[in-house]
Design an enzyme around this catalytic site. Sequence first.
Site, PDB file in Angstrom:
ATOM      1  N   LYS A  48       0.847  -1.200   0.000  1.00 52.01           N
ATOM      2  CA  LYS A  48       0.000   0.000   0.000  1.00 52.01           C
ATOM      3  C   LYS A  48       0.876   1.241   0.000  1.00 52.01           C
ATOM      4  O   LYS A  48       1.966   1.213   0.570  1.00 52.01           O
ATOM      5  CB  LYS A  48      -0.835   0.047   1.288  1.00 52.01           C
ATOM      6  N   ARG A  87      -9.977 -11.502   3.374  1.00 47.91           N
ATOM      7  CA  ARG A  87     -10.875 -12.590   2.974  1.00 47.91           C
ATOM      8  C   ARG A  87     -10.197 -13.960   3.133  1.00 47.91           C
ATOM      9  O   ARG A  87     -10.868 -14.966   3.315  1.00 47.91           O
ATOM     10  CB  ARG A  87     -11.376 -12.350   1.540  1.00 47.91           C
TER      11      ARG A  87
HETATM   12  N1  BES Z   1      -7.741  -3.479   4.869  1.00 52.31           N
HETATM   13  C1  BES Z   1      -8.037  -3.210   3.537  1.00 52.31           C
HETATM   14  C2  BES Z   1      -9.389  -2.516   3.332  1.00 52.31           C
HETATM   15  C3  BES Z   1      -9.535  -1.128   3.884  1.00 52.31           C
HETATM   16  C4  BES Z   1      -9.350  -0.045   3.077  1.00 52.31           C
HETATM   17  C5  BES Z   1      -9.955  -0.931   5.175  1.00 52.31           C
HETATM   18  C6  BES Z   1      -9.544   1.220   3.572  1.00 52.31           C
HETATM   19  C7  BES Z   1     -10.138   0.326   5.680  1.00 52.31           C
HETATM   20  C8  BES Z   1      -9.950   1.408   4.875  1.00 52.31           C
HETATM   21  C9  BES Z   1      -8.094  -4.495   2.732  1.00 52.31           C
HETATM   22  O1  BES Z   1      -7.292  -5.526   3.180  1.00 52.31           O
HETATM   23  C10 BES Z   1      -7.665  -4.175   1.342  1.00 52.31           C
HETATM   24  O2  BES Z   1      -6.570  -3.722   1.184  1.00 52.31           O
HETATM   25  N2  BES Z   1      -8.540  -4.403   0.393  1.00 52.31           N
HETATM   26  C11 BES Z   1      -8.265  -4.114  -0.950  1.00 52.31           C
HETATM   27  C12 BES Z   1      -8.838  -5.246  -1.762  1.00 52.31           C
HETATM   28  C13 BES Z   1      -8.459  -5.214  -3.210  1.00 52.31           C
HETATM   29  C14 BES Z   1      -6.987  -5.476  -3.366  1.00 52.31           C
HETATM   30  C15 BES Z   1      -9.266  -6.262  -3.896  1.00 52.31           C
HETATM   31  C16 BES Z   1      -8.930  -2.799  -1.318  1.00 52.31           C
HETATM   32  O3  BES Z   1     -10.031  -2.536  -0.859  1.00 52.31           O
HETATM   33  O4  BES Z   1      -8.321  -2.031  -2.065  1.00 52.31           O
HETATM   34 ZN    ZN Z   2      -5.291  -5.439   2.428  1.00 55.69          ZN
END
Ligand code: BES
Ligand code: ZN
Length: 476
Positions: A255, A330
Amino acid sequence: MKNILLVAASDLSKDQVVLFPKEQPEVLSQLDENQINYIKNQLDKEQTIIGMPSCDSSFQWMVAVEKSDDCIKMAEALRQLGAKVVALIKGQRIASIGVKNQTEMDRIALPFVEGMVLADYKFEKYFTKKEEYPLCSIEIDDRISEEALLELTSVLKATIKARDLVNEPQSFLTATQLSEEMIEMGEEANISVTVLGKKKIEELGMGGLLGVNKGSVAPPTFTIMEYKPKGAVNSEPIVFVGKGVVYDTGGLSLKPTAASMDYMKSDMGGAAAVSCATYAIALAKLPYHVITLVPATDNRPSGDAYAPGDVLKMYNGKTVEVLNTDAEGRLILADALSYADRYKPEVVMDVATLTGAAAIAIGTEGAVIMGNAKETYFEEIDKAGFETHERSVRFPFWDEYSKMLESDIADLKNLGGREAGAITAGKFLENFTESPYIHLDIAGPAFLHSEKGYIKKGGSGYGVRLLFEWIKTRAK
Ligand code: BES
Ligand code: ZN
Ligand code: ZN
């Protein structure tokens, strides 16, 4: 953890808040005519919180409450009023304060005090200088039952605990520490808690949890909390599953830092919600059998981290092609959902900061909910959401979305397409449980970047009051 003591009393501290009907300040029979006129004058100036001049050094705030037939709106307005009063108290040397309901409306002091306690919250642990004059106790004069007081005390204590957990940085709150916290809650509230360590997780073949943990130097944990009181009204338990990613760097699909990784200590907000809701249920001794499962790990890149393209074998035997290591929630939840089936739950519900897509869709005002359980469950949760102002909005869960999860080389891939990201995450999880299923994505409301009245900046504790209210209604 700071704890404000709530007591039912009619003999109040000299510092007081008095709730009175806006249309009828005359009910304040303790005041003389001049004082009543002063209040009327302030009301004309649209003041609702009126500080009364006093000859001794005590504080008295008269709070005008507008009657409404809409109980739900009214409860939220009272919470917000409570938050405003707390802002006025701050800095005054008030350790205990009385709250008196002088309206004819029943028990309105409860949501008011709820707002006060939640607004008083501050995560102080890492400040060298602590608050000088903390508020320690509130006496409530409002014909409330012991039971109602215990319920409020329990749910507030648990919400504060959840906020603390979310606000803790990963340097302290490792997966092992998170399970320690659950053990501690269990000891206090009589919940049986079992922690499965890495060896056991390996024996069970929880490939999702182990895959995400592969890049970590710290071991994963899988914590089981069971609250099964004598005289429980339900024969099959409700099982909650909480996402316990104690820190989400995204892994090799790293990230960016700003407004992303910098607040990913909050990625265990689901774990905090379900464990602390269970804590509240047990503290309040609700006659309801609940089980809470928390798979926990951090998600990091390293020489040994799982990589896009890897295939994981999950606890239920299904295989998953990992196409983005940032879709890690997930993977750990999938194993826990399959594990939940052994309890033959009436319904299984996961709570998770799962997708940015959910937060983008509805912001911080609520969570996104979906699933294949019977409609009545969604109706109940919707109602509890309005009661507590922890609302959620239903998303579709149509089978067509599953197509987006087909992999070229495995049973599923962990990534949907560009569209409907919150839903494909839920559909992915549906593959891992045979039980009636509800998915609550709290990525939006779990962590706030700016204060909203009694919900402070940082961990909000979202989900604790919602789940407590839901189970409380079921238990009665
Ligand atoms: N922990 C994040 C989701 C998240 C984003 C929580 C913003 C709180 C605030 C999750 O693990 C994630 O990174 N999800 C990705 C999924 C994608 C790669 C399919 C996302 O939402 O970008
Ligand atoms: Zn994530
Ligand atoms: Zn995450």
